[in-house]
Design an enzyme around this catalytic site. Structure first.
Site, mmCIF file in Angstrom:
data_model
loop_
_atom_site.group_PDB
_atom_site.id
_atom_site.type_symbol
_atom_site.label_atom_id
_atom_site.label_comp_id
_atom_site.label_asym_id
_atom_site.label_seq_id
_atom_site.Cartn_x
_atom_site.Cartn_y
_atom_site.Cartn_z
ATOM 1 C CG PHE A 198 -0.366 0.449 2.502
ATOM 2 C CD1 PHE A 198 -0.551 1.748 2.955
ATOM 3 C CD2 PHE A 198 0.362 -0.418 3.307
ATOM 4 C CE1 PHE A 198 -0.023 2.179 4.161
ATOM 5 C CE2 PHE A 198 0.882 -0.008 4.519
ATOM 6 C CZ PHE A 198 0.696 1.296 4.948
ATOM 7 C CE LYS A 199 3.728 1.452 4.905
ATOM 8 N NZ LYS A 199 5.014 1.116 5.493
ATOM 9 C CG ASP A 200 4.154 0.546 -4.341
ATOM 10 O OD1 ASP A 200 5.311 0.962 -4.167
ATOM 11 O OD2 ASP A 200 3.873 -0.654 -4.508
#
Length: 637
Positions: A198-200
């Protein structure tokens, strides 16, 4: 520089607004002319006087006021930003900063985190107008509420957003799928970006922001005159690779990522250390994630390195990270509206939480006006946040009450007496959640009895500073009943043990997916799933972090009205945590992890790596950073 300070009682007054959930805004502006607007008129007189004096014509003139900074640069008046486009520090030491300032600074000079002066309200027609918007279109509308077009023109912002999400495999960027129709249980898949985490969503955006600001600042500059950014980050798993993939090869940017040696998964480590771009530097720290996070903060506070290097933050302490994540709360809301054909479904968002950034984005979304019944915090055995919501005490070690002791073994493991506990969900193995500081500021502001806005802001900053001093000196602090009650208005919490995590992966895989409710289309238009490896013969495979969210969702479902929909955030692809998944599913008929491994991961661990080992000493890290940036700029890497 000619600077006129205009501070009077009239400069400090604006009306407080509703502070409840339906009000959305933290504080609304008065309908009467603001001091900021009055200062613009007064500035014209100051400029006229300054022009007739000996003030050098190339020096900017400023009128600094409590609600903003109005200034001439070569005698041109800048359009003031709205309150949601101006930023202050949670600890009270920095005010009136622009979006560009806070993105490039990352951390305030007083050690605090940046937040907008106000949380903006949504347009009155947002539910109808935005309903069919794409992820990118929603991002533009939301970002524009926090970024002035004077800083980033609309066309430029749209281009940054387009480039950030062109890298995603899924057509909808963050699709939702239904795991259990009977329970209204849905999964928000956030792992369709370059590094399968999800950090992308945030770090592709942040990397493009850094590049945009630097290109603008360095236009026409050569050699040592060019501004160079030294990005420092700490990771418990996914932030590192996402930051590296967002910044690799970017001109005028060096990125240093620290990870706790031996405490991230092999896939996560390989994703970081196999990136061989000259501007990428991986540091394996002999310690915990909290040690890495402390080193980041120490470097930002160190005058010596700040004299020679422009440091920038890539962790979720950087406000742009939180801003970017707000989008998928709105996107999933509209996706569910379309799927259920309900105009306004009752929703609870359930978020696996370590550093509190992901769920904080949900808090901003709900305060802006997104309908949400509750935000459910799902922690692993590192349960400092869960204990806070049960007791009102935020403590590294459990002290207050049975709940603070970690509960009973059958309900979840007890808090570890020595600090961070190693679990099957390593990205959440965090003792102190940095972004919790931001929530504390807003809660202190909301519960304050002071009416005057600026004084109220300063008092909130003082409270946060006091609490964090107690955390550092005494290992924890407590809050009053009013503030805890305010925290419980928006949030609930659940703690999930390793044993329960494994069981949730098993139970979810044992169910058959309702195929009519899936939406995981490929961005290239093909019929092939956007991301392989999460489904096998109609059975869904959760990574351990996402499993913690589902376990917490099932508990919430048992207590909520049957009509309530639960959207649980899936934060990472299961292949990134293969050992935990194989432990859970090794006896499942027909399961073979190799058959569902994404092609992008095949052979990754055997590729060439570059990493530097170091002790958990911030001065040692400073020495490495200075040396490697120098070598990089000389072209010796």
């Amino acid at each position: 520089m000619f600077t006129a300070m205009l501070m009077g009682e009239e400069a400090l007054h604006s009306k407080s607004a509703r502070l409840g959930k339906s009000g959305s805004n933290v504080n609304a502006r008065s309908s009467t002319p603001t001091f900021f607007e009055t200062a613009q008129q007064q500035l014209k007189g100051f400029v006229k006087d300054a022009k007739s004096s000996n003030t050098p014509s190339d020096h900017p003139t400023h009128v600094l006021c409590s609600s903003g900074i109005v200034h001439y640069n070569n005698w041109h008046l800048m359009t003031p930003h709205s309150a949601s486009q101006r930023y202050l520090s949670t600890r009270g030491g920095s005010y009136d900063l622009s979006f560009e300032d806070v993105v490039l600074k990352g951390l305030a000079n007083d050690g605090g985190l940046f937040i907008p002066e106000e949380i903006p309200s949504l347009p009155s027609d947002w539910q109808s107008v935005w309903r069919e918007y794409s992820f990118q279109e929603l991002a533009f509308e939301i970002f524009s509420l926090y970024i002035s077009s004077e800083e980033i023109p609309a066309a430029d912002l749209k281009d940054i957003i387009r480039r950030s999400y062109d890298t995603f495999r899924a057509k909808d960027i963050s699709p939702i799928i239904t795991l259990d129709e009977s329970k209204n249980l849905h999964l928000l898949e956030l792992f369709h970006g370059p590094t399968f985490a999800f950090k992308d969503v945030a770090l592709q955006f942040l990397g493009n922001l850094f590049e945009y600001f630097l290109l603008r600042r360095n236009e026409g500059k050569e050699g040592t005159n060019r501004e160079h950014l030294t990005v420092i980050g700490a990771t418990s798993g996914d932030t590192g690779s996402a930051a590296i993939y967002g910044l690799r090869g970017k001109k005028d940017v060096s990125v240093f990522i620290m990870h706790p040696k031996g405490k991230v998964s092999p896939i996560q480590e390989a994703q970081m250390t196999t990136v061989l771009d000259a501007n990428v530097h991986n540091l394996a720290v002999e310690g915990t994630f909290d040690d890495c996070q402390d080193i980041v903060k120490a470097l930002f506070a160190d005058p010596e390195i700040n004299k020679t290097h422009r440091l920038a933050a890539v962790n979720s302490i950087n406000w742009a990270r939180i801003l970017a994540q707000i989008t998928y709360y709105f996107h999933s809301y509209f996706a569910l509206c379309r799927q259920t054909k309900e105009s306004n479904p009752t929703i609870r968002f359930v978020v696996p939480t370590g550093n509190f950034g992901d769920i904080l984005a949900g808090y901003f979304a709900t305060r802006m006006g997104l309908p949400s019944d509750k935000l459910v915090i799902a922690t692993n055995e590192n349960d400092i946040l869960h204990r806070f919501w049960k007791t009102g005490y935020y403590e590294k070690k459990p002290v207050h009450g049975v709940e603070a002791e970690g509960g009973f073994a059958e309900d979840g493991a007890k808090a570890h007496p020595s600090g961070v506990r190693e679990t099957l969900a390593p990205a959440m193995d965090i003792l102190v959640s940095s972004n919790f500081e931001r929530l504390l500021w807003f809660l202190a502001y909301r519960t304050s009895k002071t009416e005057e806005t600026n004084r109220r802001r300063m008092e909130a900053g003082d409270k946060v500073q006091s609490w964090l001093n107690q955390l550092k000196s005494e290992g924890g602090f407590g809050v009053d009943k009013e503030l805890l009650a305010a925290a419980k208005e928006d949030f609930e919490s659940e703690r999930v043990s390793d044993k329960q995590t494994i069981q949730t992966i098993k139970d979810t895989y044992a169910q058959t997916l309702p195929s009519s409710k899936q939406s995981n289309g490929n961005a290239n238009g093909s019929s092939k799933p956007a991301t392989t490896g999460t489904e096998h013969e109609g059975h869904y495979i959760l990574d351990p972090h996402s499993a913690i969210g589902i376990a917490a969702s099932l508990r919430s479902i048992s207590k909520a009205p049957a009509s309530t929909h639960h959207i649980s955030l899936a934060t990472a692809h299961p292949a990134k945590f293969s050992h935990a998944v194989e432990l859970a599913l090794k006896d499942a008929p027909g399961f073979s992890f190799e058959t569902v491994l994404p092609e992008q991961f095949v052979g990754l661990e055997q590729m060439e790596k570059r990493v530097t080992g170091c002790k958990a000493e911030w001065k040692d890290v400073r020495e490495i950073v200075v040396r490697e940036v120098e070598e990089e700029l000389k072209g010796e890497r």
